[in-house]
Every structure is written in structure tokens, then in C-alpha cells.
Scaffold this motif. Structure first.
Motif, PDB file in Angstrom:
ATOM      1  N   UNK A   1      35.884  -0.772  23.483  1.00 45.56           N
ATOM      2  CA  UNK A   1      35.737   0.745  23.663  1.00 45.56           C
ATOM      3  C   UNK A   1      34.395   1.175  24.116  1.00 45.56           C
ATOM      4  N   UNK A   2      33.757   0.403  24.509  1.00 49.42           N
ATOM      5  CA  UNK A   2      32.219   0.667  24.842  1.00 49.42           C
ATOM      6  C   UNK A   2      32.329   1.760  26.364  1.00 49.42           C
ATOM      7  N   UNK A   3      31.762   2.879  26.291  1.00 51.04           N
ATOM      8  CA  UNK A   3      31.677   3.844  27.292  1.00 51.04           C
ATOM      9  C   UNK A   3      30.458   3.961  28.127  1.00 51.04           C
ATOM     10  N   UNK A   4      30.621   4.377  29.151  1.00 51.83           N
ATOM     11  CA  UNK A   4      29.308   4.527  29.973  1.00 51.83           C
ATOM     12  C   UNK A   4      28.492   5.689  29.308  1.00 51.83           C
ATOM     13  N   UNK A   5      27.153   6.032  29.691  1.00 49.57           N
ATOM     14  CA  UNK A   5      26.362   6.870  29.256  1.00 49.57           C
ATOM     15  C   UNK A   5      26.695   8.394  29.794  1.00 49.57           C
TER      16      UNK A   5
END
Length: 542
Positions: free
Chosen positions: A413-417
Motif C-alpha cells: 500500500x505504498x503511495x507516491x508523494x
């Protein structure tokens, strides 16, 4: 004190002052591995003078020890006790072997009493410096090395814990070392024994004057000799005898070394560096610099600043992850970053897979390995230290690495900045600058939707709405298409997203003044600045 010497070192370390090292405790103890290789051409300005007594023990490896003109091979178990004001240094061998030195420094006046603290007396430092010699040498057996190591460990413990009467305990341990050492003294090199104490101290004073006033273009041996109340001829002879180099060559070397440091670590112009280093004019600076370094100041700056920034960056990575990662993991992340900076696209995939195999989280690999490397690339590109080909190679590495990480990032679930849509405005078919901005933004961890070239205002705004972009980024190379940027701003207002979306513009004919005229938010002159500005926008939103 033996220090690791590098091209970018500060010349201030050539003369080592007591009050810097001994202001907090009666002794200073450290350990250092020396990597600088010795050659017969090594100038005397690469060795240093100090105003304390130093006990140096070779604890690992082998190398070269130089005192004045006298050089000897040093090995594990060799102990050198160096008198005050004695120029010396350690070096690695030309075969690549590096010595690790344990240094213990002190001022006899602070530690000892009576005759033992009186320079020139036969009992000075318990007779170690017999006949006022520059240096004492001891070759320890395995048992002797073990005994000395135990005493040094005790001193280190006292320095760390500082329990009751810790300073007295340190003095007792040090006196024990001196008494034991005085029983096993071997003769010094013949060259060293020919220098008297007063000659050493005079050379030390001249060296300090040079290091304190090298920025004065009118600094001369006559001026220094007058301030020390000696004749110029006497000062010159003594300086050459002790340092092995005449005054004029030494001060030129010091100034060039300082200029090298400024070229590496600052953005000063050549004219400013000439002024700061006491040089007379730019042409003579170019001549002397190329004579000593073999390259022009610009070539040296491009090469050395890149290496300096990489070393600084590597240190920053180390500091960030040291507290929660092991040495093996830290080494892999640093290697990923350096591989990206060097454009080693073939290695990146394997390194990222290796990092995953070590159990490193995908987001850590992305941030501390890939994106941190792109940070360095962006900074170098902004400073003109690298150019488009190097950026393209780094971007290829980034793409190869993120391709491996994408499934893991999605799973966690890592999202872009933040999300950006970018394109070249309608009527303009140029996209090189736009592509550079895209790569730099992706290198900052942003998600970038590339709309390509000849993009209409409606497409920009509609994409921003549908994809929930926080920034619209517009590029234009032709003056005839600049007006389309104003239409995009107008369209964003009409669609009611102007308060939610920032508009960035850039391109050869564009300026900050034009940005304000059309009501856009940010103008940046280059790709690296655009990426930095975008990150700052998303940070402010958070």
C-alpha cells in the motif's frame, strides 16, 4: 596525530593545535586507517606539525611512516613516540596495503611534573627523547602489544565513563606507558636526530603563520621572520631543514590545496577563490593549479565536487539508516544508490532483488537506495556537474529498479508523494525538456502522467480532474505557444479546480515575470528545480 589524508582535506589540519584536541581531557585517543599512498614525490605539506607529544601504535596492516625526509616501513607492533613540533605522517604502500594507527596524544606539561615535563632535560618524558631527539621507536613483541593494548583500553574506558578521579587514573596509565617504553627505545633515523628542538619550534611557528595568513597575497618569509625576531636567511634555512621544502614552494602548495577545497565544497567563482587564497590573479592561479593537480580548476571542480557530493550523500544515507539497519543492509542500499549514480543499469535489478532477499522493505529500498541516488543526480545536474546523457542513464536505472519493486510497493500500500500531469502545450512538438522534468519528478518519488506533446488546455484540465492530480506541469519551447499556458490557467478556473491544483510552467522563452502575468503558480528554470518545487508543493499540502 595521524590523520587520514585526502585531496579535499582542509589545510588547517596540517598544523595541529593542542587546544583543539586536549580541551576536554588530558589526553586524546583515536584510531584511523590511512589510505593515502606514499610516493617519493610526496610534498612536505602533506605531513603535519603538532604541538603535543604523540604515541602512535600500528595495530593493523602495514604502511610507510615519514619523519622529515626519513621514511621507514611500519608494521603491526611498531610504536612511534613523536616529540612536539615534529613533522610526520603515515601513508599506505604502493601495493595498496593500509596501516591502522592508534594515536594517543598529550602535553607533558599537563601530565608530568618537574624534570619529566621539561623539554631538553635528560629525564624529559622519562628519558624517551634522549638527547632531545625528534622521535623514539619501539618494536613490540606479541606480549608487549597485548600489554599496551590493555593499558590503552583502560585509558579509553576512563575517557568514556569519567568516574571518580578519572583524570588522575589516565595520568597514571600514561606514565606507565612512558616508563615501560623508555626501557625498549631504539635509535631514530639519522636525518631526524640532526634537527634541534629550537629549529623544530621555529619551523612550527612559521607553519602556523602560513596557515593563519595564507590569504594575504603579500605574505613573505621576510614578514614572518620579522614577526618572530629572526633573520629571513635563518628562517629560510631552518624551514627547509625541518620541512624538506623551501618557503615559497610550501606556501604555493598550501594555497593550491585550499583552492582545491573551495572548488570542491563551495560555488565560489575563480576570482573569489583567488582572493580567498591569497593568489595574485586568475592567470597565475590557473598556471599553478594545473601544475600541481594536472587539470584546470573547472575540470577539477566537476570531478572532485561530484565525488564530494557522493561521499556526503553516502554519509547521509548511513546516518539515516544506521539506527535501525545492520551493516550488510546498509551496504546494499549504498551500493544501489551509487550504482544508479554511475548509470550501472545492468546491476540495478540484481541489487534490488538482493536487497529484497535480505528482507529490506520495498519502500526503504525505493527511498534510501533509488530515490536518494536520484537526489544526487538532480543536484549535480542543477550545478552543471553532469549533463543530459548521465541523467538519462540514471533514469534508466531508476526504471529498472522500480519495475522490480512495483508489486511489493502495491502489496504494502505504498503511495507516491503526489500525482502530476505533464505535457508540452498545444502547437509545440518539443519534448526533451518535458521528458527531463518527468524523470526528475519520478526520481523524487512522484507519480507522473505524461500527456506527451501538442496537448490542448482541455486535456490538461480534464486529466487533472479525472486522475486527481495536485499539479499541472506545462512546457513550451516556442514563443508562439506560450499563450496556450495562459489558456490552461483560464480553463482550470472555469472548471473550478484552481484552488485544488497548482500550475507549474517552464521552457526556454518562459520567465518568472510571465508566470505571474498569466496567474500560474510556479516557474522553474530547469528540470531539477522543477522536481524540487513539486515536492515542496505536496509537502505544503500535507
Amino acid at each position: 596525530m595521524a590523520i587520514e589524508q585526502t585531496k579535499g582535506r582542509s589545510v588547517d589540519t596540517i598544523c595541529l593545535h593542542k587546544n583543539y584536541f586536549l580541551s576536554q581531557a588530558p589526553v586524546f585517543l583515536n584510531r584511523v586507517t590511512v589510505n593515502t599512498t606514499y610516493t617519493p614525490e610526496t610534498e612536505s605539506s602533506y605531513i603535519h606539525i603538532h604541538d603535543f607529544v604523540e604515541v602512535s601504535i600500528v595495530v593493523e596492516g602495514k604502511g610507510i611512516h615519514r619523519t622529515l625526509h626519513h621514511t621507514t616501513e611500519c608494521n603491526v607492533g611498531d610504536v612511534y613516540i613523536i616529540n612536539v613540533g615534529t613533522p610526520h605522517a603515515y601513508f599506505a604502500t604502493d601495493t595498496g596495503e593500509c596501516p591502522t594507527i592508534c594515536n594517543l596524544i598529550f602535553d607533558p606539561i599537563d601530565i608530568l611534573d618537574g624534570d619529566h615535563a621539561s623539554a631538553g632535560h635528560s629525564d624529559y618524558c622519562y628519558g624517551i627523547f634522549r638527547k632531545d631527539s625528534l622521535m623514539a621507536y619501539i618494536m613490540l613483541t606479541a606480549n608487549g602489544m597485548e600489554e599496551l593494548s590493555h593499558i590503552l583500553d583502560s585509558i579509553e574506558k576512563e575517557l568514556m565513563c569519567r568516574n571518580y578521579q578519572w583524570e588522575e587514573a589516565i595520568k597514571a596509565h600514561l606514565i606507565n606507558i612512558l616508563i615501560k617504553a623508555s626501557r625498549y627505545i631504539s635509535p631514530c633515523g639519522a636525518d631526524a636526530s640532526k634537527v634541534e628542538n629550537k629549529e623544530r619550534l621555529l619551523a612550527l611557528s612559521i607553519t602556523r603563520k602560513i596557515l593563519d595568513h595564507y590569504s594575504d597575497p603579500d605574505l613573505t618569509l621576510k614578514k614572518i621572520a620579522g614577526s618572530l625576531f629572526v633573520s629571513s636567511s635563518s628562517a629560510g634555512r631552518t624551514f627547509r631543514k625541518v620541512m624538506g621544502e623551501n618557503f615559497a614552494d610550501y606556501i604555493r602548495r598550501v594555497r593550491v590545496e585550499k583552492a582545491s577545497q573551495l572548488l570542491t565544497e563551495t560555488k565560489l567563482t575563480n576570482e573569489q577563490i583567488v582572493y580567498a587564497c591569497g593568489l595574485h590573479d586568475v592567470p597565475s592561479f590557473y598556471y599553478q593549479f594545473k601544475k600541481y593537480t594536472g587539470m584546470t580548476p573547472l575540470a577539477y571542480r566537476n570531478k572532485s565536487r561530484g565525488e564530494f557530493m557522493k561521499s556526503v550523500h553516502t554519509q547521509k544515507i548511513t546516518e539515516r539508516i544506521h539506527n535501525y539497519e545492520g551493516e550488510t543492509i546498509m551496504a546494499i542500499l549504498v551500493e544501489i544508490s551509487e550504482a544508479l549514480q554511475n548509470g550501472r543499469s545492468r546491476d540495478i535489478k540484481g541489487l534490488v532483488e538482493q536487497a529484497l532477499g535480505e528482507g529490506i522493505a520495498a519502500d526503504v529500498i525505493l527511498k534510501e537506495g533509488l530515490l536518494s541516488g536520484m537526489d544526487v543526480i538532480g543536484e549535480q545536474f542543477k550545478n552543471g556537474e553532469i549533463f543530459v546523457p548521465e541523467v538519462l542513464m540514471a533514469a534508466r536505472c531508476l526504471n529498472n529498479g522500480t519495475a522490480v519493486l512495483k508489486p511489493y510497493l502495491a502489496e504494502n500500500g505504498v503511495k507516491a508523494k503526489g500525482k502530476v500531469c505533464i505535457g508540452t502545450v498545444q502547437g509545440d512538438l518539443h519534448d526533451i525538456g518535458k521528458n527531463m522534468v518527468k524523470m526528475m519528478m519520478e526520481g523524487k518519488g512522484l507519480e507522473v502522467i505524461d500527456l506527451g506533446k501538442d496537448v490542448s488546455p482541455e486535456t490538461f484540465v480534464q486529466t487533472a480532474i479525472e486522475q486527481e492530480c495536485g499539479i499541472i506541469c506545462l512546457s513550451s519551447l516556442l514563443t508562439t505557444t506560450m499563450s496556450v499556458m495562459a489558456e490552461v490557467v483560464k480553463k482550470a478556473n472555469e472548471m473550478g479546480i484552481r484552488d485544488k491544483v497548482k500550475i507549474m510552467i517552464g521552457g526556454a522563452p518562459v520567465s518568472d515575470k510571465f508566470c505571474k502575468e498569466i496567474g500560474a503558480d510556479v516557474y522553474t528554470p530547469d528540470a531539477a528545480s522543477a522536481a524540487d518545487a513539486a515536492v515542496e508543493i505536496f509537502n505544503e499540502v500535507k
